[in-house]
Scaffold this motif. Structure first.
Motif, PDB file in Angstrom:
ATOM      1  N   LYS A 251      -0.255  -8.033   1.458  1.00 41.23           N
ATOM      2  CA  LYS A 251       0.647  -8.601   0.749  1.00 41.23           C
ATOM      3  C   LYS A 251       0.662  -8.540  -0.999  1.00 41.23           C
ATOM      4  CE  LYS A 251       0.197 -12.876   2.376  1.00 41.23           C
ATOM      5  NZ  LYS A 251       0.556 -14.415   2.677  1.00 41.23           N
ATOM      6  N   THR A 252      -0.463  -8.467  -1.229  1.00 39.01           N
ATOM      7  CA  THR A 252      -0.600  -8.010  -2.854  1.00 39.01           C
ATOM      8  C   THR A 252       0.076  -6.742  -3.208  1.00 39.01           C
ATOM      9  OG1 THR A 252      -2.508  -9.524  -3.032  1.00 39.01           O
ATOM     10  CG2 THR A 252      -2.042  -8.096  -4.693  1.00 39.01           C
ATOM     11  N   ALA A 255       3.788  -6.669  -2.846  1.00 43.10           N
ATOM     12  CA  ALA A 255       4.577  -7.130  -4.144  1.00 43.10           C
ATOM     13  C   ALA A 255       4.422  -6.497  -5.249  1.00 43.10           C
ATOM     14  CB  ALA A 255       3.686  -8.794  -4.384  1.00 43.10           C
ATOM     15  N   ASN A 258       7.218  -3.450  -5.826  1.00 39.16           N
ATOM     16  CA  ASN A 258       8.563  -3.740  -6.144  1.00 39.16           C
ATOM     17  C   ASN A 258       9.610  -3.098  -5.750  1.00 39.16           C
ATOM     18  OD1 ASN A 258       8.066  -6.017  -7.982  1.00 39.16           O
ATOM     19  ND2 ASN A 258       6.994  -4.224  -9.306  1.00 39.16           N
TER      20      ASN A 258
END
Length: 433
Positions: A251-252, A255, A258
């Protein structure tokens, strides 16, 4: 010139060939970038180029498999599925007792071939053989009323045996295979009430398996049950103390991507995310290529799904239709599951991204299935070509007949004298005299 000759030898749906080539070509950048985790890890030698060459070799071998398989008449796979199913059962039993662990997982899913050192996941072979077996049975009994007892013995007992041998080591693959078999049965117009009976039996069997795991917690066959429960409850992983590590790193990475991404080769999470070049490669793709890159990859798989639907619709036999559906749809669902895991819509399953994730046997089995699908489309292409050639021959024959008739008319016309016209008929003039 050689390239044109090679392309002319590629039969079947050219659009499917194009999508496969695009996915394979795109895979090199994320695999090369994500392989730093392996190259500089505990067992790595710091050579990322070696992993890229290895991936190239796997893809090259995979496309050779597609080429060879698409040359074999696809109706031969009817017999292959019947002969291959008992062989697959033997391999699955051997995997349960002699299987090896790869990538740090605590599941014995791989079988290593002696002397050559190649490992392969037996469940991948089992899935292809089972899907073709189900398609063969449904196409055979389409026009004949089938009782539940007869179909249970000939169809569902082999299905349950295969799934039962995969279940102890790989629940996600077992669940995916069962859903796909039910879908094939539905498309093949197997009675809905019978499908309901089978689903009830499957759920009951799974509950019994879980209950036995609680009764015999030290048994090797039930060692994965706690992991399944943990993953469903917490979306966790195999390793204790790292229940959410992989999914949080994924998930990092997503994220950080972008809209346009950090750029090719600029991923940060590739250094920390386990299985970044295989199970979680989609997270690296989104981190480096952004939302745009992630949607492009998703779009390619959806377009490929659409092409599979067209190929199934064009197939002139029920067996061909069911083969395309039974082998094509699982590949797309596998890709969707891989993407859903990366964004935490599903628990960690260990499903790779077809034709993009690194790995040998997974790529080869995917290519084997795709070769059979292209084989079906090749058959339709051959039929269409034969019809065009027959139409051309008929047209050429009609032209030849027309030309012969015109020639005969021109040959007869000078001798076509009239009895009434003595000036044009010499015999008439003699008679008149």
């Amino acid at each position: 010139m050689k390239l044109k000759q090679l392309l002319s030898n590629l039969k079947g749906d050219k659009v499917i060939w194009s999508f496969l080539a695009l996915l394979a070509l795109f895979s090199f950048m994320p695999v090369f970038s994500a392989s730093t985790n392996l190259a500089f890890g505990r067992d790595g030698d710091g050579n990322t180029l070696g992993y890229l060459v290895k991936h190239l070799a796997h893809l090259g071998m995979g496309f050779m498999i597609i080429y060879v398989v698409h040359k074999i008449p696809y109706h031969y796979f009817r017999v292959i599925s019947r002969i291959g199913l008992p062989i697959v059962w033997g391999l699955l039993v051997l995997t349960l007792f002699k299987g090896t662990n790869i990538g740090g997982a605590n599941a014995s899913r791989w079988l290593q071939l002696p002397f050559i050192g190649i490992s392969f996941q037996t469940s991948s072979i089992a899935a292809i053989i089972l899907y073709i077996y189900v398609a063969r049975y449904l196409s055979k009994t389409r026009e004949i009323p089938v009782t539940f007892k007869a179909s249970f013995i000939e169809l569902w007992i082999p299905v349950f045996i295969t799934l039962a041998l995969i279940l102890p080591a790989n629940f996600s693959t077992t669940a995916l295979m069962f859903v796909m078999v039910v879908m094939i049965a539905f498309v093949g117009q197997y009675q809905l009430k019978y499908i309901g009976y089978i689903m009830a039996m499957a759920i009951t069997g799974l509950l019994i398996f879980v209950a036995l795991s609680k009764a015999f917690p030290d048994s090797k066959f039930f060692s994965r049950v706690d992991t399944w429960i943990s993953r469903i409850e917490n979306y966790g992983t195999d390793k204790e103390g790292e229940d959410e590590y992989q999914i949080n790193a994924a998930k990092t990475a997503i994220a950080s991507g972008n809209f346009t991404g950090l750029g090719p080769g600029k991923s940060v999470q590739r250094h920390f995310l386990p299985q970044s070049s295989s199970d979680f490669i989609y997270a690296i793709i989104v981190e480096e290529y952004g939302l745009v890159g992630g949607l492009v990859v998703l779009g390619l798989y959806l377009l490929l799904l659409f092409r599979f639907v067209i190929a199934a619709h064009k197939a002139n036999t029920l067996f061909g239709k069911l083969v395309v559906i039974s082998l094509g749809f699982p590949l797309i669902f596998q890709a969707l599951i891989n993407m859903a895991v990366a964004v935490e819509l599903l628990p960690v399953t260990g499903q790779t991204l077809p034709l993009i994730s690194s790995g040998g046997s997974s790529i080869w089995m995917t290519c084997f299935a795709l070769g059979i699908i292209i084989n079906v489309t090749k058959k339709e292409e051959e039929i269409e070509q034969e019809q065009k050639e027959a139409a051309k021959r008929e047209e050429a024959l009609q032209k030849l007949i027309d030309q012969q008739l015109e020639s005969d008319e021109q040959h007869i016309e000078p001798n076509n004298y009239s009895i009434q016209d003595s000036s044009k008929n010499p015999m008439s003039a003699v008679i008149n005299k």
